[in-house]
Motif scaffolding. Structure first.
Motif, PDB file in Angstrom:
ATOM      1  N   GLN A  97       0.831  -1.209   0.000  1.00 20.30           N
ATOM      2  CA  GLN A  97       0.000   0.000   0.000  1.00 20.30           C
ATOM      3  C   GLN A  97       0.862   1.255   0.000  1.00 20.30           C
ATOM      4  N   SER A  98       1.997   1.192   0.695  1.00 14.16           N
ATOM      5  CA  SER A  98       2.885   2.358   0.776  1.00 14.16           C
ATOM      6  C   SER A  98       3.509   2.715  -0.570  1.00 14.16           C
ATOM      7  N   ASP A  99       3.513   1.781  -1.517  1.00 10.48           N
ATOM      8  CA  ASP A  99       4.076   2.075  -2.844  1.00 10.48           C
ATOM      9  C   ASP A  99       3.232   3.090  -3.604  1.00 10.48           C
ATOM     10  N   SER A 100       1.995   3.332  -3.143  1.00 12.49           N
ATOM     11  CA  SER A 100       1.112   4.322  -3.768  1.00 12.49           C
ATOM     12  C   SER A 100       1.155   5.673  -3.055  1.00 12.49           C
ATOM     13  N   ASP A 101       2.083   5.854  -2.134  1.00 10.35           N
ATOM     14  CA  ASP A 101       2.213   7.109  -1.397  1.00 10.35           C
ATOM     15  C   ASP A 101       2.518   8.249  -2.374  1.00 10.35           C
ATOM     16  N   PRO A 102       1.713   9.321  -2.396  1.00  5.67           N
ATOM     17  CA  PRO A 102       1.982  10.431  -3.319  1.00  5.67           C
ATOM     18  C   PRO A 102       3.334  11.095  -3.083  1.00  5.67           C
ATOM     19  N   ASN A 103       3.820  11.065  -1.840  1.00  5.86           N
ATOM     20  CA  ASN A 103       5.147  11.618  -1.568  1.00  5.86           C
ATOM     21  C   ASN A 103       6.239  10.757  -2.166  1.00  5.86           C
ATOM     22  N   LEU A 104       6.015   9.448  -2.196  1.00  9.21           N
ATOM     23  CA  LEU A 104       6.979   8.552  -2.826  1.00  9.21           C
ATOM     24  C   LEU A 104       6.993   8.760  -4.335  1.00  9.21           C
ATOM     25  N   ALA A 105       5.835   9.057  -4.902  1.00  7.63           N
ATOM     26  CA  ALA A 105       5.765   9.311  -6.347  1.00  7.63           C
ATOM     27  C   ALA A 105       6.627  10.506  -6.742  1.00  7.63           C
ATOM     28  N   LYS A 106       6.800  11.444  -5.820  1.00  4.39           N
ATOM     29  CA  LYS A 106       7.640  12.611  -6.104  1.00  4.39           C
ATOM     30  C   LYS A 106       9.114  12.242  -6.183  1.00  4.39           C
ATOM     31  N   GLN A 107       9.465  11.055  -5.712  1.00  7.46           N
ATOM     32  CA  GLN A 107      10.854  10.589  -5.757  1.00  7.46           C
ATOM     33  C   GLN A 107      11.122   9.724  -6.989  1.00  7.46           C
ATOM     34  N   VAL A 108      10.204   9.744  -7.943  1.00  9.60           N
ATOM     35  CA  VAL A 108      10.327   8.922  -9.154  1.00  9.60           C
ATOM     36  C   VAL A 108      10.743   9.798 -10.333  1.00  9.60           C
ATOM     37  N   HIS A 109      11.764   9.363 -11.056  1.00 13.42           N
ATOM     38  CA  HIS A 109      12.241  10.069 -12.244  1.00 13.42           C
ATOM     39  C   HIS A 109      11.909   9.259 -13.500  1.00 13.42           C
ATOM     40  N   GLY A 112      -7.909   2.658 -12.904  1.00 10.36           N
ATOM     41  CA  GLY A 112      -7.929   3.090 -11.510  1.00 10.36           C
ATOM     42  C   GLY A 112      -7.056   4.303 -11.281  1.00 10.36           C
ATOM     43  N   PRO A 113      -6.768   4.590 -10.010  1.00 11.07           N
ATOM     44  CA  PRO A 113      -5.930   5.738  -9.665  1.00 11.07           C
ATOM     45  C   PRO A 113      -4.546   5.649 -10.302  1.00 11.07           C
ATOM     46  N   ALA A 114      -4.054   6.780 -10.773  1.00  8.16           N
ATOM     47  CA  ALA A 114      -2.748   6.796 -11.437  1.00  8.16           C
ATOM     48  C   ALA A 114      -1.630   6.374 -10.490  1.00  8.16           C
ATOM     49  N   ALA A 173       2.717   2.528  -8.736  1.00  2.00           N
ATOM     50  CA  ALA A 173       3.160   1.678  -7.629  1.00  2.00           C
ATOM     51  C   ALA A 173       3.814   0.392  -8.120  1.00  2.00           C
ATOM     52  N   TYR A 174       3.436  -0.094  -9.312  1.00  5.03           N
ATOM     53  CA  TYR A 174       4.069  -1.308  -9.839  1.00  5.03           C
ATOM     54  C   TYR A 174       5.550  -1.059 -10.121  1.00  5.03           C
ATOM     55  N   GLU A 221       0.375   9.354 -14.426  1.00  5.81           N
ATOM     56  CA  GLU A 221      -0.517   9.267 -15.573  1.00  5.81           C
ATOM     57  C   GLU A 221       0.111   8.446 -16.693  1.00  5.81           C
ATOM     58  N   GLY A 222       1.404   8.597 -16.896  1.00  5.95           N
ATOM     59  CA  GLY A 222       2.092   7.797 -17.902  1.00  5.95           C
ATOM     60  C   GLY A 222       2.098   6.322 -17.550  1.00  5.95           C
ATOM     61  N   ALA A 223       2.242   6.028 -16.258  1.00  2.30           N
ATOM     62  CA  ALA A 223       2.207   4.632 -15.805  1.00  2.30           C
ATOM     63  C   ALA A 223       0.832   4.025 -16.037  1.00  2.30           C
ATOM     64  N   ARG A 224      -0.208   4.771 -15.713  1.00  5.18           N
ATOM     65  CA  ARG A 224      -1.564   4.270 -15.908  1.00  5.18           C
ATOM     66  C   ARG A 224      -1.842   3.995 -17.387  1.00  5.18           C
ATOM     67  N   GLU A 225      -1.377   4.877 -18.255  1.00  6.15           N
ATOM     68  CA  GLU A 225      -1.578   4.675 -19.690  1.00  6.15           C
ATOM     69  C   GLU A 225      -0.814   3.452 -20.185  1.00  6.15           C
ATOM     70  N   ARG A 226       0.413   3.269 -19.696  1.00  2.88           N
ATOM     71  CA  ARG A 226       1.225   2.133 -20.155  1.00  2.88           C
ATOM     72  C   ARG A 226       0.620   0.812 -19.716  1.00  2.88           C
ATOM     73  N   LEU A 227       0.052   0.773 -18.500  1.00  6.72           N
ATOM     74  CA  LEU A 227      -0.555  -0.458 -18.004  1.00  6.72           C
ATOM     75  C   LEU A 227      -1.987  -0.634 -18.474  1.00  6.72           C
TER      76      LEU A 227
END
Length: 294
Positions: free
Chosen positions: A80-92, A107-109, A114-115, A97-103
């Motif tokens: 569940q913690s992999d969907s933390d919005p603060n963690l998403a800010k640490q992703v380059h 559901g929520p982007a 998180a995958y 939205e790009g992840a949701r489109e690729r998969l």
């Protein structure tokens, strides 16, 4: 999905003695309703080897509660913690939205991104390899105080704290002043555990290249060994009977066999359509045959 070998018809056959206790009973009398699959992520690490492109395989502990003794790619369930919005800010390199489109998810982007996060996190926990780049906090330091990145000792200490539960993944990345390099991962596989199994996973497969001298230190609680090996050699050992592989691993190794370099494999995998693959088990001579449908 369990350790087996390829039959002459290219469908994986799992010998009876490698099936978990009770599997045949579940095959003949599956759970009703089927178990809800848990989201999970797998990361296939690729490197240049002397004999061609190699993949990293880990041997699961013989005392593991899931596919003990099998050789697998790094990976695990999405927390569940992999969907933390603060963690998403640490992703380059990839937006939610790009992840949701690729998969191709509705559901929520953040749940899609998180995958990628889970794939990198689980790989770091199990191997010590962290796919990252310097974060803004590190890069913003003045030249006199800036270094080239976290030291191996710092990474090792951060991994220990993460595995022990003393620190979360977000705290780990902030401490190391790095961002996850999601842009380095190519998404190329989507597998669903058969409905007859009481423990089910919906797994997204990713691939990424690492440098040839990347140090691997298996997490001994879950993995007892690690091996860099060409896909062809892994399949040959499996056919000899002493190198158990789970069905998606067998299939993935077959897909990777034609490629001689990581770049060649990633160029092929990146951006292609990714169908959902569902192994369908049925009794066969000497074991259970898994037909792959998509």
């Amino acid at each position: 999905m369990f350790a087996g070998h390829w039959s002459s018809g290219k469908a994986p056959v799992i010998p009876f003695h490698r099936l978990p206790e009770g599997f045949l009973r579940f095959l003949e009398d599956p759970p009703d309703p089927p178990a809800v699959p848990r989201p999970s992520a797998t990361l296939v690490l690729l490197r240049e080897g002397r004999g061609g492109m190699e993949v990293l395989l880990l041997k699961r502990s013989p005392t593991s509660g899931f596919i003990p003794g099998a050789w697998v790619f790094p990976g695990g369930t999405v927390d569940q913690s992999d969907s933390d919005p603060n963690l998403a800010k640490q992703v380059h390199g990839l937006t939610p939205e790009g992840a949701r489109e690729r998969l191709n998810l509705k559901g929520p982007a953040l749940s899609a991104l998180a995958y990628w996060i889970a794939a990198i996190r689980e790989t770091f926990e199990e191997t010590g390899i962290l796919l990252c780049r310097e974060g803004p906090a590190h890069a913003s330091r003045d030249a006199a105080s800036r270094t080239t990145g976290p030291t191996p000792d710092a990474v090792g200490s951060a991994r220990s704290a993460l595995v022990s539960g003393e620190a979360g993944f977000l705290e780990t990345l902030q401490e190391l002043e790095v961002e996850l390099d999601a842009g380095a991962l190519a998404y190329f596989g989507h597998w669903l555990t058969p409905s007859c199994e009481p423990r089910r996973y919906e797994t997204r497969f990713f691939a990424a290249a690492v440098c040839p001298n990347a140090a691997v230190t298996p997490h001994k609680t879950e993995m007892e060994d690690a091996l860099w090996i060409t896909p062809a050699d892994a399949l040959a050992r499996n056919r000899q009977g002493a190198f158990p592989l789970v069905v998606p691993t067998l299939y993935t190794l077959e897909e990777l066999t034609p490629f001689t370099t990581p770049d060649e494999a990633l160029d092929f995998l990146e951006g292609r359509p990714v169908p959902l693959r569902l192994p369908r088990p049925e009794r066969a001579e000497g074991g259970v045959l898994f037909r792959i449908s998509s």
